[in-house]
Motif scaffolding. Structure first.
Motif, PDB file in Angstrom:
ATOM      1  N   THR A  49      43.385  35.718  35.363  1.00  0.00           N
ATOM      2  CA  THR A  49      43.862  36.308  36.609  1.00  0.00           C
ATOM      3  C   THR A  49      44.325  35.172  37.520  1.00  0.00           C
ATOM      4  O   THR A  49      44.454  34.020  37.108  1.00  0.00           O
ATOM      5  CB  THR A  49      42.768  37.171  37.269  1.00  0.00           C
ATOM      6  OG1 THR A  49      43.339  37.925  38.336  1.00  0.00           O
ATOM      7  CG2 THR A  49      41.602  36.341  37.771  1.00  0.00           C
ATOM      8  N   ASN A  51      44.400  34.130  42.066  1.00  0.00           N
ATOM      9  CA  ASN A  51      44.022  34.597  43.397  1.00  0.00           C
ATOM     10  C   ASN A  51      45.179  35.297  44.113  1.00  0.00           C
ATOM     11  O   ASN A  51      44.961  36.127  44.993  1.00  0.00           O
ATOM     12  CB  ASN A  51      43.472  33.452  44.253  1.00  0.00           C
ATOM     13  CG  ASN A  51      44.480  32.340  44.516  1.00  0.00           C
ATOM     14  OD1 ASN A  51      45.571  32.308  43.969  1.00  0.00           O
ATOM     15  ND2 ASN A  51      44.081  31.396  45.358  1.00  0.00           N
ATOM     16  N   GLU A  62      41.702  40.239  41.796  1.00  0.00           N
ATOM     17  CA  GLU A  62      40.369  39.652  41.655  1.00  0.00           C
ATOM     18  C   GLU A  62      39.301  40.626  42.155  1.00  0.00           C
ATOM     19  O   GLU A  62      38.215  40.716  41.567  1.00  0.00           O
ATOM     20  CB  GLU A  62      40.272  38.335  42.418  1.00  0.00           C
ATOM     21  CG  GLU A  62      41.048  37.194  41.775  1.00  0.00           C
ATOM     22  CD  GLU A  62      40.860  35.877  42.503  1.00  0.00           C
ATOM     23  OE1 GLU A  62      40.926  34.815  41.838  1.00  0.00           O
ATOM     24  OE2 GLU A  62      40.650  35.890  43.733  1.00  0.00           O
ATOM     25  N   THR A  83      40.897  31.884  36.515  1.00  0.00           N
ATOM     26  CA  THR A  83      41.729  32.249  37.655  1.00  0.00           C
ATOM     27  C   THR A  83      42.515  31.019  38.088  1.00  0.00           C
ATOM     28  O   THR A  83      42.378  29.931  37.513  1.00  0.00           O
ATOM     29  CB  THR A  83      40.906  32.858  38.805  1.00  0.00           C
ATOM     30  OG1 THR A  83      41.806  33.457  39.755  1.00  0.00           O
ATOM     31  CG2 THR A  83      40.058  31.815  39.506  1.00  0.00           C
ATOM     32  N   SER A 114      37.963  33.214  45.814  1.00  0.00           N
ATOM     33  CA  SER A 114      38.029  33.829  44.490  1.00  0.00           C
ATOM     34  C   SER A 114      36.640  34.244  43.999  1.00  0.00           C
ATOM     35  O   SER A 114      36.455  35.344  43.479  1.00  0.00           O
ATOM     36  CB  SER A 114      38.666  32.859  43.479  1.00  0.00           C
ATOM     37  OG  SER A 114      40.060  32.751  43.687  1.00  0.00           O
TER      38      SER A 114
END
Length: 325
Positions: A49, A51, A62, A83, A114
């Protein structure tokens, strides 16, 4: 599912990486939960993923993943979570430091954000979403070293780096006795083979695992590219298909002869490259995820790989041999 090491680390990750960029945009939270549950059930343990994902609400992706973790059932413990940091999070508290880029100040602040959204105390892989040539590696490796020592992240990765960026990053890390980068997330597909010139050779030399984003070239290598989609495609998308129609028709014919879908052959081609750790699949539905699982079971014969090279010519060799020998 099949597994491989993440770069030169001892960490085992699935050979398909679940991309979550659609979560919170074309995929709502309920369907995102279905996708992540199905991914775990299929043995996919590598989730990616950033942020900045979430559309107009930066960080929303997130948050969705954090809500999914909060359900329990060892979900967090079973996931190798990655991330990224770089973009503008549209946070007024960042002030003049909100713009795209990297700094020790921004990296620490954005990692804290995050972790809060993801509802976890640490992540396995923290990635620079883009290179920032205005910031020294003295500053970057110092902050990343402190993050690792604190236990907030296990490994550091990069995304959209050139081959020479990878080389410099590793040389600077070695000066500090650090492991350095363990992965490079890069745009790579049958329709985007430029990374074979320098990025892939550099990553392989330095023991950096390559994670391919846009492995289906924005859908051009998928099953629906040549099917009529009245009113659902932009002029740009339609133009891209027409520009590549000859190649895409030849590719569809080859896949039909193989009895496999175009998307799975495109993924299998990536997986056949020894520099590849995992392509990122970005399903919008659980059904799309299920359809992608076949890719890890496909072994492409040498004559098939040669035909794919004919349809989608690459540079042939790394730089500078590709053009100077």
């Amino acid at each position: 599912m099949k597994y491989t090491k993440l770069g030169r680390t001892g960490l085992n990750v699935s050979k398909l990486c679940l991309g979550t960029m659609n979560f919170g945009q074309s995929t709502d939270q309920k369907e995102a939960f279905r996708i992540m549950d199905a991914a775990l059930d299929a043995g996919i343990n590598f989730f990616d993923t950033a942020n900045g994902y979430g559309g107009e609400k930066r960080g929303f992706t997130e948050e969705i993943i954090g809500h999914w973790f909060a359900q329990g059932g060892n979900r967090r413990q079973r996931v190798v979570l990655a991330t990224k940091v770089y973009g503008d999070m549209q946070d007024a508290n960042d002030g003049p430091n909100s713009e795209n880029g990297l700094s020790a100040y921004k990296i620490r602040r954005h990692l804290e954000g995050s972790l809060k959204r993801l509802q976890t105390e640490h992540i396995e892989l923290y990635q620079m979403h883009h290179v920032d040539l205005s910031v020294s590696w003295d500053e970057l490796w110092e902050v990343f070293q402190s993050i690792i020592q604190k236990g907030s992240a296990d490994y550091i990765g990069s995304s959209n780096f050139a081959g020479w960026h990878l080389a410099v990053a590793q040389a600077e890390a070695k000066k500090r006795g650090m492991l350095g980068l363990v992965s490079e997330q890069h745009k790579y597909s049958l329709l985007c083979r430029e990374p074979e010139l320098e990025v892939l050779p550099s990553a392989k030399h330095h023991g950096i695992g390559v994670v391919a984003w846009s492995p289906l070239a924005g859908g051009l290598l998928g099953e629906n590219a040549l099917k009529p989609q009245p009113g659902s495609r932009s002029a740009q998308e339609s133009g891209a298909i027409e520009a590549k129609r000859g190649q895409l028709e030849a590719f569809a014919g080859l896949c039909s002869d193989l009895g496999e879908s175009q998307s799975n052959v495109a993924l299998a081609w990536l997986l056949a490259n020894p520099a590849m750790t995992a392509p990122i699949i970005g399903p919008r539905t659980a059904e799309q995820l299920e359809n992608s699982l076949r890719a890890v079971e496909i072994t492409l014969a040498e004559d098939t790989l040669q035909e794919l090279d004919r349809i989608f010519p690459g540079p042939g060799k790394p730089a500078p041999e590709a053009y100077a020998w």
